[in-house]
Enzyme design. Structure first.
Site, short mmCIF file in Angstrom:
data_model
loop_
_atom_site.label_atom_id
_atom_site.label_comp_id
_atom_site.label_asym_id
_atom_site.label_seq_id
_atom_site.Cartn_x
_atom_site.Cartn_y
_atom_site.Cartn_z
N LYS A 78 0.87 -1.18 0.00
CA LYS A 78 0.00 0.00 0.00
C LYS A 78 0.90 1.22 0.00
O LYS A 78 2.01 1.18 0.55
CB LYS A 78 -0.86 0.00 1.26
CG LYS A 78 -2.06 0.89 1.20
CD LYS A 78 -3.30 0.13 0.78
CE LYS A 78 -4.50 1.05 0.72
NZ LYS A 78 -5.72 0.32 0.36
N GLY A 178 -21.33 6.17 5.69
CA GLY A 178 -20.58 6.60 4.51
C GLY A 178 -21.29 6.22 3.23
O GLY A 178 -21.55 5.05 2.98
P1 NAI Z 1 -15.09 7.66 -0.44
O1 NAI Z 1 -14.14 8.70 0.00
O2 NAI Z 1 -15.67 7.72 -1.82
O3 NAI Z 1 -16.34 7.59 0.56
C1 NAI Z 1 -16.25 7.79 1.93
C2 NAI Z 1 -17.56 8.46 2.36
O4 NAI Z 1 -17.58 8.53 3.79
C3 NAI Z 1 -17.70 9.89 1.86
O5 NAI Z 1 -18.99 10.07 1.29
C4 NAI Z 1 -17.50 10.74 3.11
O6 NAI Z 1 -18.21 11.96 3.06
C5 NAI Z 1 -18.03 9.81 4.17
N1 NAI Z 1 -17.57 10.08 5.52
C6 NAI Z 1 -16.37 10.56 5.93
N2 NAI Z 1 -16.33 10.66 7.26
C7 NAI Z 1 -17.53 10.21 7.71
C8 NAI Z 1 -18.09 10.05 9.00
N3 NAI Z 1 -17.43 10.36 10.12
N4 NAI Z 1 -19.34 9.53 9.09
C9 NAI Z 1 -20.03 9.20 7.99
N5 NAI Z 1 -19.55 9.35 6.73
C10 NAI Z 1 -18.31 9.84 6.61
O7 NAI Z 1 -14.36 6.26 -0.20
P2 NAI Z 1 -14.74 4.82 -0.77
O8 NAI Z 1 -13.93 4.54 -1.96
O9 NAI Z 1 -16.21 4.67 -0.82
O10 NAI Z 1 -14.16 3.88 0.40
C11 NAI Z 1 -14.82 3.76 1.64
C12 NAI Z 1 -14.00 2.87 2.54
O11 NAI Z 1 -13.86 1.58 1.94
C13 NAI Z 1 -12.57 3.36 2.81
O12 NAI Z 1 -12.21 3.02 4.12
C14 NAI Z 1 -11.73 2.56 1.82
O13 NAI Z 1 -10.42 2.37 2.27
C15 NAI Z 1 -12.47 1.25 1.80
N6 NAI Z 1 -12.26 0.50 0.58
C16 NAI Z 1 -12.59 1.03 -0.63
C17 NAI Z 1 -12.41 0.30 -1.78
C18 NAI Z 1 -12.82 0.83 -3.11
O14 NAI Z 1 -12.90 0.04 -4.07
N7 NAI Z 1 -13.13 2.11 -3.23
C19 NAI Z 1 -11.82 -1.05 -1.75
C20 NAI Z 1 -11.57 -1.54 -0.41
C21 NAI Z 1 -11.76 -0.77 0.69
#
Ligand code: NAI
Length: 346
Positions: A78, A178
């Site tokens: 990573k 989220g």
């Molecule tokens: P993203 O950044 O698109 O979405 C995260 C969302 O969480 C945003 O809408 C943000 O406003 C919200 N958020 C932030 N702080 C918050 C809080 N305290 N309470 C509620 N909502 C909050 O990220 P994504 O890509 O959706 O990833 C989400 C999680 O999944 C991350 O931890 C990432 O590492 C993990 N992940 C993502 C993958 C992917 O394919 N995108 C693959 C594997 C894991």
């Protein structure tokens, strides 16, 4: 630095700095036992460099376990880029990061993670061949998030049947923390399957959209984990399952996309003690890495990749069978299972 309690040693850690672009990055190769280390690049504001290093070390180890359980011919790695405090030239910064990736000669392959985009990956292709998650005209590739969401969805579905004893997701209440790239797609899958959604996001527009389009109930970000639901799906931040949140949980099943949901290994035990089944993040959220890994190997084809992601369901079932025999928590059982697979695939 390398003696963190729940860490096994990393093979290689590169600290990359470029004064011209302001790049400060950490590229962590945890294990290449199964193949080159594969894992996304996070772009984030960290309080200090040690916090960034800690994140890179923890996330890269998680990728080793994730890739092994997903049966991919890749090890775990990573990268994190520390977001510069002032103005910066984004394409130039990612070009410098691409050169750092290239300097590892293929020991590490990068892709999207929190804070990075398909455009960042595309821009890097001029500087490294070790990058995936790239939109390709008329061919498989690009944003892994929908695949991640699908893997989490089949995991929740399996957990609801096996752990909660429900026949389907119809009427099952799911709290989504989220509504980002993964959370939104997951919300759509769950809604189509008849689940009732309770949602929270710091972004009010996303919440309003879920209310309007998916009939979701909105709660505050401080209330989502303790909502009156059957399932909690953390899809925002890491370390959300901790000494503060666990006593307040009402759900009996936890399965979500966020990496490193358990603040400490002991928190997995605390969940078990409360009769809550936690499906480990790196087991259920492997859909995205499966997608970028197949893309990187030119083995990407939509139906085949979705079928491969769907196999996460069988591994959730296997984990639930294994814990019946071993008496271990799902977190400890998955950890041992994944570590037994950190060897070159046959
Ligand atoms: P993203 O950044 O698109 O979405 C995260 C969302 O969480 C945003 O809408 C943000 O406003 C919200 N958020 C932030 N702080 C918050 C809080 N305290 N309470 C509620 N909502 C909050 O990220 P994504 O890509 O959706 O990833 C989400 C999680 O999944 C991350 O931890 C990432 O590492 C993990 N992940 C993502 C993958 C992917 O394919 N995108 C693959 C594997 C894991």
């Amino acid at each position: 630095l390398f003696g963190l309690p729940d860490q096994s040693p990393h093979e290689r850690v590169l600290l990359a700095a470029d004064p011209v672009t302001g790049l400060k990055a950490i590229l962590a190769v945890h294990s290449t036992a199964r193949g080159p280390a594969f894992g996304g690049c996070r772009f984030w504001s960290y309080d200090n460099e040690l916090a960034a290093l800690n994140d890179a070390l923890r996330l890269s180890q998680g990728m080793s376990l994730k890739n092994a359980l997903a049966n991919l011919p890749f090890g775990g790695g990573k990268a994190v880029i520390i977001k510069p405090a002032g103005d910066f030239d984004r394409p130039a910064l990612f070009a410098a990061f691409g050169r750092a990736v290239q300097s590892l000669d293929g020991a590490y392959i990068t892709a999207e993670d929190v804070g990075t985009t398909t455009a960042d990956m595309l821009g890097m292709t001029a500087h490294t061949q070790y990058v995936s998650g790239i939109p390709r005209e008329g061919a498989f590739g690009g944003d892994p998030s929908p695949k991640t969401a699908y893997g989490v969805f089949v995991s929740i579905d399996e957990g609801v049947k096996r752990v909660l004893g429900r026949e389907s997701l119809q009427g099952v209440r799911v709290a989504l923390q989220g509504l980002g790239a993964v959370g939104w797609h997951l919300a759509e899958y769950l809604h189509r399957a008849g689940a009732q959604l309770v949602v929270a996001d710091v972004n009010a527009d996303k919440v309003a959209r879920a209310q309007a389009k998916l009939g979701a109930q909105a709660v505050g970000i401080g209330e989502i984990l303790a909502a009156e639901v059957d399932v909690v799906a953390p899809c925002a931040l890491g370390a959300v399952l901790n000494a503060q949140s666990i006593p307040a949980l009402k759900a009996k099943l936890i399965a979500g996309a966020a990496n490193n949901q358990l603040a400490t290994a002991a928190d997995g035990d605390a969940l078990q003690a409360r009769g809550i089944t936690y499906l480990p993040d790196y087991l259920v959220n492997a859909g995205g890495i499966i997608s970028v890994a197949r893309e990187f190997r030119n083995e990407g084809e939509e139906t085949a990749v979705m079928n491969e992601v769907a196999q996460i369901r069988g591994r959730v079932a296997e984990l639930l069978d294994r814990i019946k025999t071993s008496g271990q928590t799902p977190a400890r059982e998955a950890d041992a299972w994944a570590r037994s697979l950190l060897v070159k695939p046959a």
